[in-house]
Enzyme design. Structure first.
Site, PDB file in Angstrom:
ATOM      1  N   LYS A  57       0.835  -1.214   0.000  1.00 11.78           N
ATOM      2  CA  LYS A  57       0.000   0.000   0.000  1.00 11.78           C
ATOM      3  C   LYS A  57       0.868   1.262   0.000  1.00 11.78           C
ATOM      4  CE  LYS A  57      -4.294  -1.338  -0.123  1.00 11.78           C
ATOM      5  NZ  LYS A  57      -4.664  -2.532   0.531  1.00 11.78           N
TER       6      LYS A  57
ATOM      7  N   LYS B 115      -2.652 -11.544  -9.235  1.00  9.74           N
ATOM      8  CA  LYS B 115      -3.963 -12.062  -8.834  1.00  9.74           C
ATOM      9  C   LYS B 115      -5.113 -11.213  -9.378  1.00  9.74           C
ATOM     10  CE  LYS B 115      -4.551  -9.527  -4.550  1.00  9.74           C
ATOM     11  NZ  LYS B 115      -5.214  -9.478  -3.275  1.00  9.74           N
TER      12      LYS B 115
ATOM     13  N   LYS C  33      -9.704  -6.069  -7.277  1.00 10.12           N
ATOM     14  CA  LYS C  33     -10.560  -4.928  -7.620  1.00 10.12           C
ATOM     15  C   LYS C  33      -9.740  -3.719  -8.045  1.00 10.12           C
ATOM     16  CE  LYS C  33     -13.715  -6.450  -4.119  1.00 10.12           C
ATOM     17  NZ  LYS C  33     -13.940  -6.357  -2.681  1.00 10.12           N
TER      18      LYS C  33
HETATM   19  P1  TYM Z   1     -10.648  -8.586   0.462  1.00 11.78           P
HETATM   20  O1  TYM Z   1     -11.878  -7.785   0.584  1.00 11.78           O
HETATM   21  O2  TYM Z   1      -9.488  -8.022  -0.287  1.00 11.78           O
HETATM   22  O3  TYM Z   1     -10.951  -9.970  -0.193  1.00 11.78           O
HETATM   23  C1  TYM Z   1     -11.973 -10.786   0.348  1.00 11.78           C
HETATM   24  C2  TYM Z   1     -11.591 -12.228   0.284  1.00 11.78           C
HETATM   25  O4  TYM Z   1     -11.340 -12.623  -1.067  1.00 11.78           O
HETATM   26  C3  TYM Z   1     -10.074 -13.225  -1.159  1.00 11.78           C
HETATM   27  N1  TYM Z   1      -9.466 -12.897  -2.458  1.00 11.78           N
HETATM   28  C4  TYM Z   1      -8.886 -13.814  -3.239  1.00 11.78           C
HETATM   29  N2  TYM Z   1      -8.705 -15.133  -3.077  1.00 11.78           N
HETATM   30  C5  TYM Z   1      -8.082 -15.781  -4.075  1.00 11.78           C
HETATM   31  N3  TYM Z   1      -7.654 -15.183  -5.225  1.00 11.78           N
HETATM   32  C6  TYM Z   1      -7.824 -13.862  -5.426  1.00 11.78           C
HETATM   33  N4  TYM Z   1      -7.415 -13.293  -6.546  1.00 11.78           N
HETATM   34  C7  TYM Z   1      -8.458 -13.105  -4.394  1.00 11.78           C
HETATM   35  N5  TYM Z   1      -8.797 -11.805  -4.261  1.00 11.78           N
HETATM   36  C8  TYM Z   1      -9.396 -11.696  -3.055  1.00 11.78           C
HETATM   37  C9  TYM Z   1      -9.253 -12.634  -0.020  1.00 11.78           C
HETATM   38  O5  TYM Z   1      -8.195 -13.482   0.319  1.00 11.78           O
HETATM   39  C10 TYM Z   1     -10.291 -12.536   1.054  1.00 11.78           C
HETATM   40  O6  TYM Z   1     -10.443 -13.773   1.712  1.00 11.78           O
HETATM   41  N6  TYM Z   1      -8.614  -8.046   4.918  1.00 11.78           N
HETATM   42  C11 TYM Z   1      -9.635  -8.785   4.192  1.00 11.78           C
HETATM   43  C12 TYM Z   1     -11.024  -8.617   4.755  1.00 11.78           C
HETATM   44  C13 TYM Z   1     -11.145  -8.893   6.197  1.00 11.78           C
HETATM   45  C14 TYM Z   1     -11.133 -10.168   6.818  1.00 11.78           C
HETATM   46  C15 TYM Z   1     -11.259  -9.928   8.204  1.00 11.78           C
HETATM   47  C16 TYM Z   1     -11.041 -11.476   6.346  1.00 11.78           C
HETATM   48  C17 TYM Z   1     -11.261  -7.968   7.187  1.00 11.78           C
HETATM   49  N7  TYM Z   1     -11.335  -8.594   8.380  1.00 11.78           N
HETATM   50  C18 TYM Z   1     -11.296 -10.967   9.145  1.00 11.78           C
HETATM   51  C19 TYM Z   1     -11.077 -12.505   7.286  1.00 11.78           C
HETATM   52  C20 TYM Z   1     -11.195 -12.257   8.646  1.00 11.78           C
HETATM   53  C21 TYM Z   1      -9.607  -8.279   2.779  1.00 11.78           C
HETATM   54  O7  TYM Z   1      -9.201  -7.204   2.488  1.00 11.78           O
HETATM   55  O8  TYM Z   1     -10.178  -9.085   1.898  1.00 11.78           O
END
Ligand code: TYM
Length: 331
Positions: free
Chosen positions: A111, A194, A197
């Protein structure tokens, strides 16, 4: 039965990476475990969203959770900002999270590199808030994609440190989970890393994309000039397409194109056409439900109210105990 927690940031539509990395597992786990799935709207503030967009983005994720098959009668679905106990636990955990370890987190370094003008304290302590999300329900399993593995390690560190500090085995250790045994990283269509968004519209296929849009995006995916020797190792952009095929197509289809590649007879146009059709089939049931659910405001209100009540019940119990452990007393 174990306690499961996971969340998705409210930064817009869900893509196939979110689905195969996380949501597909949520749907399966709700039948076997005590599950809490939430929409991480506080986490989305690290990138300063426009107030006019915030509610719509939260709604989008809520709708798509439901469209994907998360059942609010089985799992607890809630919005992070409706459970203030999480913020309280975040405050306590921040007291024993150290600058050095936060600065070393890969996600933080990424970031800082990508947005040097917005290195705020919320970004730095993002993993602490995430640990609070998980520890608030004393969860042991966290279905996430590969990119979240380091955050889970940090959640264990913060929980264990709290336990040691107060000499109390209070928080169990949470582990990242995927039904396929390995955590997954779903690649994007741009030939690089990967699916995400923030990687540009063309890189990601969204659950709500129409068949025409999916076809267009996949047909534009990056490829090379084709293999020049038999059984050649695939370059990244080609391996990405095969990896996508692995999740949406049948094993026979995958094998068929793999054989063609190895015999140097592959036509990428055919592979992409097949991949697009299989993505369309895989997303069809969700796509069809998204619109109907989005129009049902009464149902969405019910789901979010009921979810917040259940999530707060669990969170309040933890906060009460944590306050006692820390030493707060009422006069
Ligand atoms: P976020 O919003 O970026 O993504 C949500 C979930 O999708 C998964 N993900 C992927 N998995 C495989 N391949 C990809 N290309 C891919 N893109 C996204 C992410 O691994 C995630 O599981 N910090 C987290 C959100 C969060 C969270 C938590 C998760 C906040 N608190 C507590 C678990 C427990 C996040 O930004 O995910």
């Amino acid at each position: 039965m174990e306690t499961v927690v996971s969340g998705i940031r409210s930064t817009g539509k869900l893509h196939l990476g979110n689905y195969y990395g996380a949501v597909q597992n949520f749907v399966k786990m709700q039948h076997e475990h005590n599950c809490f799935f939430f929409i991480a709207d506080w986490h989305s503030l690290t990138t300063h969203p426009n107030p006019a967009d915030l509610h719509g983005n939260v709604k989008q994720v809520l709708v798509e959770y439901l469209a994907a098959g998360i059942d609010p009668e089985k799992a607890t679905i809630y919005i992070q900002s409706e459970v203030p106990e999480i913020a309280e636990l975040y405050l306590y955990l921040n007291m024993n999270a150290y600058l050095g370890e936060l600065e070393r987190a890969t996600s933080f370094k990424d970031k800082v590199r990508d947005n040097p003008d917005n290195v705020n304290a919320g970004l730095l302590t993002y993993p602490v808030l995430m640990a609070a999300d998980i520890l608030i329900h004393k969860a042991t399993k966290v279905p996430v994609g590969k990119d979240q593995e380091q955050h889970l390690e940090m959640a264990r560190t913060f929980g264990n440190r709290f336990n040691r500090m107060y000499n109390n085995e209070y928080f169990p250790e949470p582990y990242a989970f995927n039904f396929s045994a390995k955590l997954v990283k779903i690649p994007g269509l741009d030939g690089k890393g990967k699916m995400g968004k923030s990687e540009g519209e063309a890189n990601a296929v969204y659950l709500s994309d129409s068949p025409e849009v999916i076809r267009k995006k996949v047909m534009r995916a990056v490829t090379d000039a084709g293999p020049t020797i038999e059984n050649q190792q695939k370059p990244d952009e080609i391996q990405n397409l095969f990896d996508l095929m692995k999740v949406v197509s049948t094993p026979d289809t995958l094998q068929h194109f793999d054989d063609l590649y190895n015999k140097m007879q592959i036509r990428y146009g055919d592979l992409k056409k097949q991949l697009a059709e299989d993505m369309i089939i895989a997303t069809a049931p969700m796509r069809e439900r998204i619109e109907a659910i989005a129009n049902d405001e009464v149902y969405l209100r019910q789901v979010s109210i009921y979810g917040a009540i259940k999530a707060r019940e669990s969170a309040q119990k933890t906060i009460k105990e944590v306050r006692e452990i820390i030493g707060f007393r009422k006069f």
